[in-house]
Design an enzyme around this catalytic site. Structure first.
Site, PDB file in Angstrom:
ATOM      1  N   PRO A 113     -36.902 -15.924  54.780  1.00 58.83           N
ATOM      2  CA  PRO A 113     -36.116 -17.026  54.198  1.00 58.83           C
ATOM      3  C   PRO A 113     -36.774 -17.645  52.980  1.00 58.83           C
ATOM      4  O   PRO A 113     -37.234 -18.789  53.002  1.00 58.83           O
ATOM      5  CB  PRO A 113     -36.010 -18.015  55.359  1.00 58.83           C
ATOM      6  CG  PRO A 113     -37.214 -17.749  56.189  1.00 58.83           C
ATOM      7  CD  PRO A 113     -37.560 -16.293  56.031  1.00 58.83           C
ATOM      8  N   CYS A 114     -36.799 -16.899  51.886  1.00 64.56           N
ATOM      9  CA  CYS A 114     -37.458 -17.394  50.672  1.00 64.56           C
ATOM     10  C   CYS A 114     -36.706 -18.591  50.088  1.00 64.56           C
ATOM     11  O   CYS A 114     -37.266 -19.348  49.297  1.00 64.56           O
ATOM     12  CB  CYS A 114     -37.570 -16.276  49.638  1.00 64.56           C
ATOM     13  SG  CYS A 114     -36.018 -15.516  49.223  1.00 64.56           S
TER      14      CYS A 114
END
Length: 147
Positions: A113-114
DNA sequence: TAAACTGTCCCGC
DNA sequence: GCGGGACAGTTTA
């Protein structure tokens, strides 16, 4: 195992996924759809019906891949929360510049989940469009506030 | 406000 | 194979 390619809609974008079983090799954003199904976990996540992508594994987070130590810290950010590049870098024993680079090179956004990694005084960047990052953060925070 | 710092990849030679 | 520049940031002076 056969690799499946498919897509599903997210706002004005299509999320294109290359996957086999529960292993995801690649995730990209495009205005062009891809014929084929996306993993049901991804479809539910993007619709806000699920907060959990953990049944899926990212090929990039496997130990030995270039940024796996950074990706591991990113994976530990809970749904609906954010951390700064600096925090991630400190925990991973790296530098903020490296954290940003690792996010840019992330082959499987969403799974890693950048979008939950933001700059200290702003949203930071996102490839191909920071608008997607805003939509994802917004989706998670709205979904979280229902609970 | 500007410059140093950081670590890896990519491109040209 | 090697060197220089680019890069989704942070910190310090």
């Amino acid at each position: 195992m056969e690799i499946i390619s498919g897509s599903c809609r997210f706002g004005l974008w299509f999320v294109r996924v290359w996957w086999s079983g529960n292993l995801v090799w690649n995730v990209t954003f495009s205005h062009q759809p891809l014929g084929g199904p996306a993993p049901p976990e991804v479809v539910k996540f993007l619709a806000g019906h699920s907060t959990d992508l953990s049944p899926l594994r990212s090929a990039a987070a496997t130990p030995g891949s270039p940024y796996s130590h950074i990706y591991r810290e990113v994976l530990s950010i809970p749904y609906g929360s954010t951390a700064t590049y600096g925090e991630i870098a400190r925990r991973a024993g790296s530098s903020p510049r490296m954290a940003g680079l690792a996010m840019k090179r992330n082959p499987t956004p969403l799974l890693i989940p950048c979008h939950r990694v933001v700059s200290q005084n702003g949203i930071g960047g996102f490839t191909p469009d920071v608008e997607i990052k805003k939509m994802l953060i917004d989706l998670e925070q709205k979904r979280k506030s229902y609970n």
